[in-house]
Design an enzyme around this catalytic site. Structure first.
Site, mmCIF file in Angstrom:
data_model
loop_
_atom_site.group_PDB
_atom_site.id
_atom_site.type_symbol
_atom_site.label_atom_id
_atom_site.label_comp_id
_atom_site.label_asym_id
_atom_site.label_seq_id
_atom_site.Cartn_x
_atom_site.Cartn_y
_atom_site.Cartn_z
ATOM 1 N N GLU A 120 -0.587 20.478 -9.451
ATOM 2 C CA GLU A 120 -0.333 19.686 -8.345
ATOM 3 C C GLU A 120 -0.492 18.046 -8.626
ATOM 4 O OE1 GLU A 120 -1.033 22.955 -5.018
ATOM 5 O OE2 GLU A 120 -2.965 21.771 -5.585
ATOM 6 N N CYS A 133 -2.583 10.642 -7.625
ATOM 7 C CA CYS A 133 -3.279 11.527 -8.099
ATOM 8 C C CYS A 133 -2.891 12.513 -9.056
ATOM 9 C CB CYS A 133 -4.219 11.902 -6.998
ATOM 10 S SG CYS A 133 -5.638 13.191 -7.592
ATOM 11 N N CYS A 140 -9.351 24.431 -15.108
ATOM 12 C CA CYS A 140 -9.972 23.469 -15.551
ATOM 13 C C CYS A 140 -11.285 24.417 -16.435
ATOM 14 C CB CYS A 140 -10.892 22.731 -14.665
ATOM 15 S SG CYS A 140 -12.178 21.481 -15.165
ATOM 16 N N CYS A 144 -17.539 23.642 -11.677
ATOM 17 C CA CYS A 144 -18.439 22.807 -10.831
ATOM 18 C C CYS A 144 -18.164 23.543 -9.476
ATOM 19 C CB CYS A 144 -17.765 21.418 -10.434
ATOM 20 S SG CYS A 144 -17.890 20.234 -12.024
ATOM 21 N N CYS A 147 -15.937 22.873 -6.507
ATOM 22 C CA CYS A 147 -14.656 22.474 -6.552
ATOM 23 C C CYS A 147 -13.712 23.627 -6.605
ATOM 24 C CB CYS A 147 -14.597 21.666 -7.870
ATOM 25 S SG CYS A 147 -12.727 21.227 -8.351
ATOM 26 N N GLY A 199 -8.226 19.636 -13.393
ATOM 27 C CA GLY A 199 -8.644 19.436 -14.851
ATOM 28 C C GLY A 199 -9.649 18.350 -15.278
ATOM 29 N N GLU A 200 -10.173 18.260 -16.271
ATOM 30 C CA GLU A 200 -11.081 17.306 -16.910
ATOM 31 C C GLU A 200 -10.419 16.506 -17.929
ATOM 32 O OE1 GLU A 200 -14.554 15.816 -16.648
ATOM 33 O OE2 GLU A 200 -13.336 14.803 -18.162
ATOM 34 N N SER A 231 -11.478 9.991 -13.821
ATOM 35 C CA SER A 231 -12.595 10.541 -13.335
ATOM 36 C C SER A 231 -13.036 11.449 -14.251
ATOM 37 C CB SER A 231 -12.339 11.170 -11.967
ATOM 38 O OG SER A 231 -13.367 11.870 -11.437
ATOM 39 N N PHE A 254 -20.817 12.300 -10.245
ATOM 40 C CA PHE A 254 -22.133 12.202 -10.372
ATOM 41 C C PHE A 254 -23.090 13.261 -9.529
ATOM 42 C CE2 PHE A 254 -26.479 10.136 -10.692
ATOM 43 C CZ PHE A 254 -26.315 9.867 -11.962
ATOM 44 N N HIS A 255 -22.885 13.220 -8.183
ATOM 45 C CA HIS A 255 -22.999 13.990 -7.243
ATOM 46 C C HIS A 255 -24.535 14.627 -6.967
ATOM 47 C CE1 HIS A 255 -18.539 14.228 -7.152
ATOM 48 N NE2 HIS A 255 -18.548 15.184 -8.194
ATOM 49 N N ASN A 330 -14.644 18.947 1.057
ATOM 50 C CA ASN A 330 -13.451 19.016 1.649
ATOM 51 C C ASN A 330 -13.555 20.613 1.456
ATOM 52 O OD1 ASN A 330 -12.191 16.627 2.220
ATOM 53 N ND2 ASN A 330 -12.110 16.439 0.084
ATOM 54 N N CYS A 373 -9.226 15.878 -2.153
ATOM 55 C CA CYS A 373 -10.025 15.970 -3.364
ATOM 56 C C CYS A 373 -10.770 17.212 -3.472
ATOM 57 C CB CYS A 373 -11.398 15.187 -3.371
ATOM 58 S SG CYS A 373 -11.088 13.485 -3.419
HETATM 59 N N1 SAH Z 1 -12.502 16.898 -13.385
HETATM 60 C C1 SAH Z 1 -12.615 15.593 -13.023
HETATM 61 C C2 SAH Z 1 -11.283 14.973 -12.122
HETATM 62 C C3 SAH Z 1 -11.135 15.779 -11.105
HETATM 63 S S1 SAH Z 1 -11.907 15.943 -9.766
HETATM 64 C C4 SAH Z 1 -14.038 15.277 -12.229
HETATM 65 O O1 SAH Z 1 -14.596 16.338 -12.003
HETATM 66 O O2 SAH Z 1 -14.263 14.080 -12.296
HETATM 67 C C5 SAH Z 1 -11.757 14.498 -8.601
HETATM 68 C C6 SAH Z 1 -13.094 14.242 -7.614
HETATM 69 O O3 SAH Z 1 -13.192 15.242 -6.759
HETATM 70 C C7 SAH Z 1 -14.337 14.748 -8.570
HETATM 71 O O4 SAH Z 1 -15.476 13.739 -8.268
HETATM 72 C C8 SAH Z 1 -14.880 15.958 -7.928
HETATM 73 O O5 SAH Z 1 -16.111 16.159 -8.093
HETATM 74 C C9 SAH Z 1 -14.430 15.930 -6.489
HETATM 75 N N2 SAH Z 1 -14.444 17.193 -5.872
HETATM 76 C C10 SAH Z 1 -14.323 18.276 -6.293
HETATM 77 N N3 SAH Z 1 -14.342 19.203 -5.340
HETATM 78 C C11 SAH Z 1 -14.522 18.620 -4.217
HETATM 79 C C12 SAH Z 1 -14.210 19.028 -3.002
HETATM 80 N N4 SAH Z 1 -14.177 20.449 -2.538
HETATM 81 N N5 SAH Z 1 -14.440 18.128 -1.908
HETATM 82 C C13 SAH Z 1 -14.801 16.918 -2.419
HETATM 83 N N6 SAH Z 1 -14.496 16.386 -3.360
HETATM 84 C C14 SAH Z 1 -14.446 17.290 -4.535
HETATM 85 FE FE1 SF4 Z 2 -15.722 20.082 -12.155
HETATM 86 FE FE2 SF4 Z 2 -13.677 18.362 -12.114
HETATM 87 FE FE3 SF4 Z 2 -12.926 20.503 -13.216
HETATM 88 FE FE4 SF4 Z 2 -13.324 20.343 -10.559
HETATM 89 S S1 SF4 Z 2 -11.898 19.528 -11.880
HETATM 90 S S2 SF4 Z 2 -14.326 22.171 -12.074
HETATM 91 S S3 SF4 Z 2 -14.782 18.818 -10.401
HETATM 92 S S4 SF4 Z 2 -14.712 19.001 -13.915
#
Ligand code: SAH
Ligand code: SF4
Length: 396
Positions: A120, A133, A140, A144, A147, A199-200, A231, A254-255, A330, A373
């Site tokens: 997407e 984006c 991935c 996390c 996510c 993805g990362e 990111s 960071f989170h 979200n 996100c």
């Molecule tokens: N994999 C990378 C980039 C993709 S995620 C990373 O983790 O940074 C883009 C951002 O959305 C990241 O900061 C991620 O932690 C955040 N994110 C993931 N799931 C989310 C959710 N359900 N609500 C809000 N932000 C979220």
């Molecule tokens: Fe974690 Fe980013 Fe992969 Fe989602 S896309 S699992 S936030 S590394």
């Protein structure tokens, strides 16, 4: 269940190489090749070496400046040469399966790539800019716990062509290619690119770097490195390389402000903890000659959103030029987490703001089409975690 310990092991990279010997009839896709790769490919197809650099420049301009997809339209090339190109090359993009447009104007594209996989891409129009984006992987490797993408196992890395292709497709859909003879239009619909989709990106480093080189090239799409934000969840060994080889802006997921909580939210923290991550981040502005790092911080009710967290965050990042982007969580089907209340988010933002940092609260965009996100997740699956697994990993 504890998260898979192998989740933090880098996956094998899909390094982009031009196949020496293509199956009969197969053509090399020009999209995503760096200038040097394109030069080599043109030579292999019979372009005299002395002309190759000039031909790269010509083809490049057609593809990336004018958005041309048909060699026949490359009118400054001899007819025979155009025919040769058409025989040996293609200008191929992912296929748009669906396009959804949110009530707020956000567009979400579901794309199909080779192998039938789906990813997407989201376009977010704002008053003074438009942000695309883009995704770097199908699924991935990381897990996390908040996510949605993290519930989908990695299927594969995207090629550089598939990453660049997302930008080209968005420009097609928005009608953003210059028209020959028309006055130059400086307003850009896709003015910024963020690698924040699926993805990362730092686990697909070479392809992401090559793709961003194409996107930044001044004779084509020409987005400055300061309009690209990558990111990462914190792949520490690749952070310095990002500064040196891409030079774009960096955002870090960071989170959390303690290793105990970050281990649960962003499991890669077990491999590179907060202190190691901060040490790499401290070096980034100098190495990349860029300004601030964006700290992304998802606001999860009762998990990481206390005043004490805000104060600890400020202490941790002291000395790093930073902005803290607070992301209201979200929700997605099956998640064990809830979004912090607006009062809580504002109180948290206030503490950070008073400490001297910008602390914008990210407005969720495209929630009605699951484009916000962390909501992205395609139907391409190798295995899906159950709700129970997600809940167990989140410690909920
Ligand atoms: N994999 C990378 C980039 C993709 S995620 C990373 O983790 O940074 C883009 C951002 O959305 C990241 O900061 C991620 O932690 C955040 N994110 C993931 N799931 C989310 C959710 N359900 N609500 C809000 N932000 C979220
Ligand atoms: Fe974690 Fe980013 Fe992969 Fe989602 S896309 S699992 S936030 S590394």
């Amino acid at each position: 269940m504890t998260p898979d310990p192998n989740a933090s092991v880098p996956i094998t990279q899909d390094v982009l190489t031009i196949p020496r010997k293509l199956p009969d009839g197969a053509r090399v896709n020009i999209v995503g090749l760096t200038r040097e790769e394109l030069r080599q490919a043109l030579i292999e197809a019979g372009t005299p070496e002395k002309q190759a650099k000039m031909r790269v420049g010509q083809v490049w301009q057609w593809v990336y400046h004018w958005g041309v997809r048909d060699f026949a339209q490359m009118t400054n090339l001899a007819k025979d040469y155009r025919a040769l190109l058409a025989e040996r090359f293609e200008i191929a993009l992912p296929e748009i399966v669906t396009r959804q447009i949110s009530a707020d104007g956000t567009r979400k594209y579901l794309l199909r790539i080779n192998g039938g996989h789906e990813v997407e891409t989201v376009y977010i129009p704002e008053e003074s800019r438009g942000t695309l984006c883009i995704s770097s992987q199908v699924g991935c490797t990381l897990t996390c716990s908040f996510c949605h993408t993290g519930t989908q196992k990695l299927v594969r890395n995207l090629t550089a062509g598939e990453i660049v292709g997302q930008v080209l497709l968005a420009r097609d859909d928005l009608g953003e290619w210059p028209k020959p003879g028309a006055p130059k239009d400086e307003t850009r619909l896709v003015s910024n690119v963020v690698l924040m989709g699926m993805g990362e990106p730092l686990y697909n480093f070479d392809n992401v770097r090559n793709a961003m080189k194409v996107v930044m090239d001044g004779e084509g799409i020409s987005l400055s490195r300061r309009r690209i934000t990558l990111s990462t969840s914190g792949i520490v060994p690749e952070i310095a390389r990002t500064a040196q080889e891409i030079g774009c802006l960096l955002a870090v997921s960071f989170h959390a402000t303690t290793d105990e909580v970050r281990d649960r939210l962003v499991p890669i923290n077990r491999k590179w903890n907060i202190q190691e991550l901060l040490a790499a981040l401290r070096e980034y502005p100098r190495l990349s000659n860029s300004e601030r790092i964006t700290f992304e911080y998802v606001m999860l009710d009762g998990v990481n959103d206390s005043d004490e967290d805000a104060r600890r965050l400020v202490r941790l990042i002291r000395g790093i030029p930073a902005k803290i982007n607070l992301i209201p969580f979200n929700e997605w089907p099956g998640t064990p987490y809830r979004r912090s209340s607006w009062e809580r988010i504002e109180a948290f933002a206030d503490i950070i703001h008073k400490a001297g940092y910008a602390s914008p609260i990210r407005t969720p965009r495209g929630e009605d089409i699951m484009a916000a996100c962390g909501q992205l997740k395609s139907a391409t699956e190798r295995g899906r975690k159950s709700k129970a697994q997600i809940a167990a990993e989140a410690g909920a």
